[in-house]
Scaffold this active site. Structure first.
Site, PDB file in Angstrom:
ATOM      1  CE  LYS A  32      -2.393   1.750   3.714  1.00 46.94           C
ATOM      2  NZ  LYS A  32      -2.304   3.216   3.799  1.00 46.94           N
ATOM      3  CG  ASP A  59      -4.738   4.693   1.505  1.00 45.89           C
ATOM      4  OD1 ASP A  59      -5.854   5.200   1.299  1.00 45.89           O
ATOM      5  OD2 ASP A  59      -4.255   4.542   2.647  1.00 45.89           O
ATOM      6  CG  LEU A  60      -3.170   8.499  -3.848  1.00 45.13           C
ATOM      7  CD1 LEU A  60      -2.845   9.042  -5.243  1.00 45.13           C
ATOM      8  CD2 LEU A  60      -2.098   8.962  -2.860  1.00 45.13           C
ATOM      9  CE  LYS A  61      -7.743   6.939   3.850  1.00 44.56           C
ATOM     10  NZ  LYS A  61      -6.304   6.645   3.865  1.00 44.56           N
ATOM     11  CG  ASP A  64     -12.348  17.881  -6.249  1.00 39.79           C
ATOM     12  OD1 ASP A  64     -13.326  18.636  -6.508  1.00 39.79           O
ATOM     13  OD2 ASP A  64     -11.181  18.302  -6.163  1.00 39.79           O
ATOM     14  CB  ILE A  65     -16.804  18.222  -8.560  1.00 41.08           C
ATOM     15  CG1 ILE A  65     -15.627  18.579  -9.456  1.00 41.08           C
ATOM     16  CG2 ILE A  65     -17.131  19.349  -7.599  1.00 41.08           C
ATOM     17  CD1 ILE A  65     -15.918  19.736 -10.411  1.00 41.08           C
ATOM     18  CG  ASN A  67     -15.364  16.712 -15.174  1.00 38.96           C
ATOM     19  OD1 ASN A  67     -15.431  15.807 -16.004  1.00 38.96           O
ATOM     20  ND2 ASN A  67     -14.654  17.818 -15.366  1.00 38.96           N
ATOM     21  CB  THR A 119     -10.695   4.482  12.326  1.00 36.52           C
ATOM     22  OG1 THR A 119      -9.485   4.764  11.638  1.00 36.52           O
ATOM     23  CG2 THR A 119     -11.305   3.224  11.792  1.00 36.52           C
ATOM     24  NE  ARG A 211       1.756   2.133  13.289  1.00 38.72           N
ATOM     25  CZ  ARG A 211       0.908   2.912  13.962  1.00 38.72           C
ATOM     26  NH1 ARG A 211       1.370   3.817  14.793  1.00 38.72           N
ATOM     27  NH2 ARG A 211      -0.398   2.792  13.762  1.00 38.72           N
TER      28      ARG A 211
HETATM   29  O1  C5P Z   1       0.792   0.689  11.229  1.00 42.93           O
HETATM   30  P1  C5P Z   1      -0.647   0.252  11.104  1.00 42.93           P
HETATM   31  O2  C5P Z   1      -0.813  -1.249  10.964  1.00 42.93           O
HETATM   32  O3  C5P Z   1      -1.533   0.838  12.171  1.00 42.93           O
HETATM   33  O4  C5P Z   1      -1.077   0.867   9.695  1.00 42.93           O
HETATM   34  C1  C5P Z   1      -2.406   0.801   9.208  1.00 42.93           C
HETATM   35  C2  C5P Z   1      -2.496   1.488   7.880  1.00 42.93           C
HETATM   36  O5  C5P Z   1      -3.869   1.542   7.509  1.00 42.93           O
HETATM   37  C3  C5P Z   1      -1.993   2.925   7.859  1.00 42.93           C
HETATM   38  O6  C5P Z   1      -1.463   3.174   6.563  1.00 42.93           O
HETATM   39  C4  C5P Z   1      -3.238   3.726   8.102  1.00 42.93           C
HETATM   40  O7  C5P Z   1      -3.161   5.000   7.539  1.00 42.93           O
HETATM   41  C5  C5P Z   1      -4.290   2.885   7.369  1.00 42.93           C
HETATM   42  N1  C5P Z   1      -5.661   3.085   7.815  1.00 42.93           N
HETATM   43  C6  C5P Z   1      -6.086   2.856   9.116  1.00 42.93           C
HETATM   44  N2  C5P Z   1      -7.404   3.049   9.456  1.00 42.93           N
HETATM   45  C7  C5P Z   1      -8.280   3.447   8.539  1.00 42.93           C
HETATM   46  C8  C5P Z   1      -7.889   3.688   7.216  1.00 42.93           C
HETATM   47  C9  C5P Z   1      -6.556   3.484   6.902  1.00 42.93           C
HETATM   48  O8  C5P Z   1      -5.283   2.470   9.949  1.00 42.93           O
HETATM   49  N3  C5P Z   1      -9.554   3.581   8.868  1.00 42.93           N
END
Ligand code: C5P
Length: 232
Positions: A32, A59-61, A64-65, A67, A119, A211
């Site tokens: 990712k 994972d750039l989420k 926007d509008i 278009n 979250t 992590r």
């Molecule tokens: O290090 P860790 O296992 O906590 O990383 C979880 C990854 O998932 C991170 O890149 C975090 O930004 C992403 N993420 C998350 N919770 C979300 C959406 C994405 O922990 N709701």
């Protein structure tokens, strides 16, 4: 669709990322790439990791509008990534635009996954700042249902929500779930966590693990432990 472990490569530079991936000699884990690395290194880092043979969740989420999202998705799809995402809060019109933009001329496209509620958003913030009064769990499921109606492939959610999402949106609708920790591991800043084995039991399709792998003394062993618990 096979279950897989996606490693969240939350590094700030190309050097750190490639040094990390070099440890996996021969193995090509699903990777990712998030905003931090993408904004630091640009599309070149995506091309380089792809050329090394990894599948990529970009994972750039987007939000926007319709278009703008459609056109941005067309650019991302040209990077030949395997999974992209956007915010379901952008509405069904935006999600439909995204699907149109991301579909390549030959009809293929990456998987498109929606973020429901981050979250980091609490019930209280939703009510006070966003004026959304429905319970947060209901919002998550409602957004997931909107994503399914728009034709998306799945959502990012907690493994704890994966069962309910499948119930409402169908077994084939994918759940991509972060918040994974080993039973004997450190939770860090994640609050609601499950082990890879529990995520498998609840029905997650992909786990996103950062992590517990990237900060492990032996990242390859930690990755293999995830695969053993979640996939095998
Ligand atoms: O290090 P860790 O296992 O906590 O990383 C979880 C990854 O998932 C991170 O890149 C975090 O930004 C992403 N993420 C998350 N919770 C979300 C959406 C994405 O922990 N709701």
């Amino acid at each position: 669709m096979g279950k897989d472990v996606i490693i969240a490569c939350d590094f700030s530079s190309k050097e750190a990322t490639l040094a990390f991936l070099d440890q996996f000699s021969g193995k090509k884990p699903y990777v990712k790439i998030g905003m931090e690395l993408f904004y630091a290194e640009g599309p070149a880092i995506v091309r380089e990791i792809k050329a090394r043979g990894h599948q990529i969740f970009l994972d750039l989420k987007l939000h926007d509008i319709p278009n703008t999202v459609k056109k941005a998705m067309a650019v991302l799809s040209g990077l030949d990534v395997d999974m992209v995402n956007l915010h379901a809060a952008g509405t069904r019109a935006m999600m439909e635009g995204a699907l149109e933009g991301v579909t390549r001329p030959d009809g293929t496209r990456p998987l498109v996954i929606a973020v429901t509620q981050l979250t980091s958003t609490s019930q209280e913030r939703m009510q006070e700042e966003l004026l959304i009064s429905a319970p947060i769990d209901e919002t998550v499921i409602h957004y997931a249902a909107n994503a399914a109606k728009a034709g998306l492939d799945g959502v990012v959610c907690s493994p704890m929500e994966a069962g309910k999402v499948h119930q409402v949106c169908g077994e084939k609708f994918l759940t991509v779930t972060p918040g994974i920790r080993f039973a004997d591991g450190d939770k860090g800043d994640q609050v609601r966590v499950t082990t890879p084995a529990q995520a498998k039991e609840i029905g997650s399709d992909y786990i996103v693990v950062g992590r517990p792998i990237t900060a492990a003394a032996d990242p390859v062993a930690a990755y293999e432990r995830c695969v053993r618990e979640f996939v095998d």
